[in-house]
Design a protein around this motif. Structure first.
Motif, PDB file in Angstrom:
ATOM      1  N   TYR A  19       0.827  -1.190   0.000  1.00  0.00           N
ATOM      2  CA  TYR A  19       0.000   0.000   0.000  1.00  0.00           C
ATOM      3  C   TYR A  19       0.875   1.260   0.000  1.00  0.00           C
ATOM      4  N   PRO A  20       0.466   2.296  -0.724  1.00  0.00           N
ATOM      5  CA  PRO A  20       1.187   3.568  -0.653  1.00  0.00           C
ATOM      6  C   PRO A  20       0.863   4.257   0.672  1.00  0.00           C
ATOM      7  N   PRO A  21       1.648   5.234   1.075  1.00  0.00           N
ATOM      8  CA  PRO A  21       1.317   5.975   2.296  1.00  0.00           C
ATOM      9  C   PRO A  21       0.040   6.781   2.084  1.00  0.00           C
ATOM     10  N   PRO A  22      -0.653   7.144   3.157  1.00  0.00           N
ATOM     11  CA  PRO A  22      -1.884   7.940   3.013  1.00  0.00           C
ATOM     12  C   PRO A  22      -1.610   9.239   2.247  1.00  0.00           C
ATOM     13  N   LEU A  23      -2.507   9.578   1.345  1.00  0.00           N
ATOM     14  CA  LEU A  23      -2.353  10.777   0.525  1.00  0.00           C
ATOM     15  C   LEU A  23      -2.963  12.000   1.196  1.00  0.00           C
ATOM     16  N   ALA A  24      -3.750  11.786   2.233  1.00  0.00           N
ATOM     17  CA  ALA A  24      -4.359  12.864   3.017  1.00  0.00           C
ATOM     18  C   ALA A  24      -4.957  12.240   4.265  1.00  0.00           C
ATOM     19  N   SER A  25      -5.263  13.068   5.245  1.00  0.00           N
ATOM     20  CA  SER A  25      -5.885  12.546   6.461  1.00  0.00           C
ATOM     21  C   SER A  25      -7.349  12.217   6.195  1.00  0.00           C
ATOM     22  N   HIS A  26      -7.873  11.288   6.968  1.00  0.00           N
ATOM     23  CA  HIS A  26      -9.277  10.908   6.800  1.00  0.00           C
ATOM     24  C   HIS A  26     -10.193  12.101   7.043  1.00  0.00           C
ATOM     25  N   GLU A  27      -9.836  12.945   7.990  1.00  0.00           N
ATOM     26  CA  GLU A  27     -10.659  14.120   8.286  1.00  0.00           C
ATOM     27  C   GLU A  27     -10.740  15.047   7.081  1.00  0.00           C
ATOM     28  N   ASP A  28      -9.606  15.243   6.390  1.00  0.00           N
ATOM     29  CA  ASP A  28      -9.604  16.109   5.208  1.00  0.00           C
ATOM     30  C   ASP A  28     -10.417  15.493   4.078  1.00  0.00           C
ATOM     31  N   LEU A  29     -10.364  14.176   3.947  1.00  0.00           N
ATOM     32  CA  LEU A  29     -11.122  13.493   2.890  1.00  0.00           C
ATOM     33  C   LEU A  29     -12.623  13.662   3.104  1.00  0.00           C
ATOM     34  N   VAL A  30     -13.048  13.557   4.339  1.00  0.00           N
ATOM     35  CA  VAL A  30     -14.464  13.694   4.651  1.00  0.00           C
ATOM     36  C   VAL A  30     -14.920  15.131   4.462  1.00  0.00           C
ATOM     37  N   LYS A  31     -14.063  16.071   4.848  1.00  0.00           N
ATOM     38  CA  LYS A  31     -14.441  17.486   4.827  1.00  0.00           C
ATOM     39  C   LYS A  31     -14.422  18.085   3.426  1.00  0.00           C
ATOM     40  N   ASP A  32     -13.464  17.683   2.606  1.00  0.00           N
ATOM     41  CA  ASP A  32     -13.267  18.332   1.302  1.00  0.00           C
ATOM     42  C   ASP A  32     -13.425  17.309   0.167  1.00  0.00           C
ATOM     43  N   PRO A  33     -14.518  17.364  -0.597  1.00  0.00           N
ATOM     44  CA  PRO A  33     -14.705  16.426  -1.719  1.00  0.00           C
ATOM     45  C   PRO A  33     -13.609  16.526  -2.772  1.00  0.00           C
ATOM     46  N   ASN A  34     -13.062  17.731  -2.990  1.00  0.00           N
ATOM     47  CA  ASN A  34     -12.001  17.882  -3.987  1.00  0.00           C
ATOM     48  C   ASN A  34     -10.755  17.096  -3.597  1.00  0.00           C
ATOM     49  N   VAL A  35     -10.416  17.136  -2.317  1.00  0.00           N
ATOM     50  CA  VAL A  35      -9.268  16.366  -1.827  1.00  0.00           C
ATOM     51  C   VAL A  35      -9.537  14.877  -1.988  1.00  0.00           C
ATOM     52  N   PHE A  36     -10.770  14.473  -1.696  1.00  0.00           N
ATOM     53  CA  PHE A  36     -11.128  13.059  -1.821  1.00  0.00           C
ATOM     54  C   PHE A  36     -10.961  12.573  -3.257  1.00  0.00           C
ATOM     55  N   TRP A  37     -11.564  13.283  -4.219  1.00  0.00           N
ATOM     56  CA  TRP A  37     -11.512  12.838  -5.606  1.00  0.00           C
ATOM     57  C   TRP A  37     -10.079  12.834  -6.130  1.00  0.00           C
ATOM     58  N   ASP A  38      -9.303  13.836  -5.748  1.00  0.00           N
ATOM     59  CA  ASP A  38      -7.914  13.899  -6.211  1.00  0.00           C
ATOM     60  C   ASP A  38      -7.109  12.721  -5.675  1.00  0.00           C
ATOM     61  N   THR A  39      -7.240  12.451  -4.393  1.00  0.00           N
ATOM     62  CA  THR A  39      -6.465  11.354  -3.792  1.00  0.00           C
ATOM     63  C   THR A  39      -6.959   9.993  -4.256  1.00  0.00           C
ATOM     64  N   LEU A  40      -8.264   9.861  -4.501  1.00  0.00           N
ATOM     65  CA  LEU A  40      -8.795   8.566  -4.960  1.00  0.00           C
ATOM     66  C   LEU A  40      -8.235   8.218  -6.333  1.00  0.00           C
ATOM     67  N   ARG A  41      -8.200   9.199  -7.232  1.00  0.00           N
ATOM     68  CA  ARG A  41      -7.636   8.941  -8.572  1.00  0.00           C
ATOM     69  C   ARG A  41      -6.140   8.626  -8.476  1.00  0.00           C
ATOM     70  N   ARG A  42      -5.437   9.367  -7.645  1.00  0.00           N
ATOM     71  CA  ARG A  42      -3.999   9.111  -7.479  1.00  0.00           C
ATOM     72  C   ARG A  42      -3.754   7.742  -6.854  1.00  0.00           C
ATOM     73  N   PHE A  43      -4.607   7.365  -5.925  1.00  0.00           N
ATOM     74  CA  PHE A  43      -4.466   6.074  -5.257  1.00  0.00           C
ATOM     75  C   PHE A  43      -4.593   4.928  -6.255  1.00  0.00           C
ATOM     76  N   HIS A  44      -5.611   4.989  -7.119  1.00  0.00           N
ATOM     77  CA  HIS A  44      -5.783   3.932  -8.117  1.00  0.00           C
ATOM     78  C   HIS A  44      -4.646   3.943  -9.131  1.00  0.00           C
ATOM     79  N   PHE A  45      -4.111   5.111  -9.416  1.00  0.00           N
ATOM     80  CA  PHE A  45      -2.965   5.178 -10.326  1.00  0.00           C
ATOM     81  C   PHE A  45      -1.747   4.507  -9.696  1.00  0.00           C
ATOM     82  N   LEU A  46      -1.514   4.780  -8.415  1.00  0.00           N
ATOM     83  CA  LEU A  46      -0.371   4.176  -7.720  1.00  0.00           C
ATOM     84  C   LEU A  46      -0.553   2.664  -7.556  1.00  0.00           C
ATOM     85  N   MET A  47      -1.785   2.239  -7.389  1.00  0.00           N
ATOM     86  CA  MET A  47      -2.062   0.816  -7.225  1.00  0.00           C
ATOM     87  C   MET A  47      -2.180   0.091  -8.567  1.00  0.00           C
ATOM     88  N   ALA A  48      -2.154   0.861  -9.666  1.00  0.00           N
ATOM     89  CA  ALA A  48      -2.284   0.299 -11.022  1.00  0.00           C
ATOM     90  C   ALA A  48      -3.588  -0.473 -11.172  1.00  0.00           C
TER      91      ALA A  48
END
Length: 294
Positions: A19-48
């Motif tokens: 697993y890659p390291p967390p791309l943001a804190s869980h609190e930030d993901l819940v609070k900011d949808p833009n942070v969530f979508w950005d990190t989710l796309r990056r996460f799938h890219f890193l996980m191939a």
């Protein structure tokens, strides 16, 4: 490793299955949808792993809302164990025509958000979980025969906490079926359209889409995708199959300010769509009123 596990893992090598390291804190993901979508796309890219936004009932599924509601209930396995998928589904206000919403939400969460949850909610590190949760039985259905008739069987299939009932037709009526117990109250899922002489197929909706209905809005990423696709097509006319991956990588490399430009365009288009839908409905109401007048 099973086919399901391989699909969830993509095509990564054994040495990269961490697993890659967390791309943001869980609190930030819940609070900011833009942070969530950005990190989710990056996460799938890193996980191939393959990433796409599912569509349910003609609308894109808001994965941010799904992630927030599931983690608010202590995560995927807790929601499964306590059978709260229906409760999660009620948040989305799906239309009455959307069937098996709980099953669909559970499936998409496992495919797109389960590993993401492990990293960002449970802060899991190290090797990727290569086995599915023990309560993911919905991938493997368990069926029973409820009754028989001349051409087949009445069956029930359990997919997780969902029970689906239907008809399994026998390919050759001359072959005697196995002896099974018949139930007097077996449910026969026939519709009123299954009359003698009919084909049994569902009637197609003959109503055509109104050409005057407003054009649906597009997201900021949709606008960015269209712009980049046009440019790439001029530069690489024979590589269109690679454009989606190339554009996704390019989007992930944008700064927050650059991405905000396209997201603002998407918000304006959403406002345009709402305004035009409102005007369209008002015109329809006026037309219906005039039609009723003598």
């Amino acid at each position: 490793m099973s086919m399901v596990e391989r699909r969830s893992m993509g095509h990564r090598g054994e040495e990269d299955n961490h697993y890659p390291p967390p791309l943001a804190s869980h609190e930030d993901l819940v609070k900011d949808p833009n942070v969530f979508w950005d990190t989710l796309r990056r996460f799938h890219f890193l996980m191939a792993t393959k990433f796409m936004i599912p569509v349910i009932g003609g609308k894109e599924l808001d994965l941010h809302v799904l992630y927030v509601e599931v983690t608010r209930r202590c995560g995927y396995q807790k929601v499964v164990a306590e059978k709260k998928w229906r409760e999660v589904g009620n948040v989305f206000n799906f239309s009455a025509t959307t069937t098996s919403a709980s099953f669909v939400l559970r499936k998409h969460y496992l495919t797109l958000l389960y590993h993401y949850e492990q990293v960002h909610f449970f802060k899991l590190q190290g090797p990727v979980l290569t086995t599915l949760p023990p309560d993911s039985s919905f991938i493997f259905g368990e069926g029973t025969i409820d009754g028989k008739f001349e051409c087949g069987y009445l069956v029930s299939v359990k997919l997780g906490c969902e029970v689906l009932r239907g008809v399994l037709y026998h390919p050759d009526p001359s072959v005697p079926p196995p002896q099974v117990q018949q139930y007097e109250n077996a449910i026969v899922p026939f519709s009123n359209n299954n009359k003698p002489g009919s084909s049994g197929r569902r009637r197609k909706n003959k109503r055509r889409w109104d050409p005057n209905y407003p054009k649906p809005n597009r997201s900021g990423y949709n606008f960015y995708f269209a712009e980049k696709h046009y440019k790439l097509k001029e530069l690489y006319p024979n590589r269109e199959r690679e454009f989606t991956k190339m554009i996704g990588q390019s989007w992930n490399c944008l700064s927050s300010e650059e991405r905000m430009v396209y997201q603002n365009i998407g918000l304006k288009d959403k406002e345009r769509y709402k305004r035009e839908v409102k005007e369209y409905k008002e015109k329809m109401m006026v037309g219906q009123t005039e039609t009723k007048r003598p």
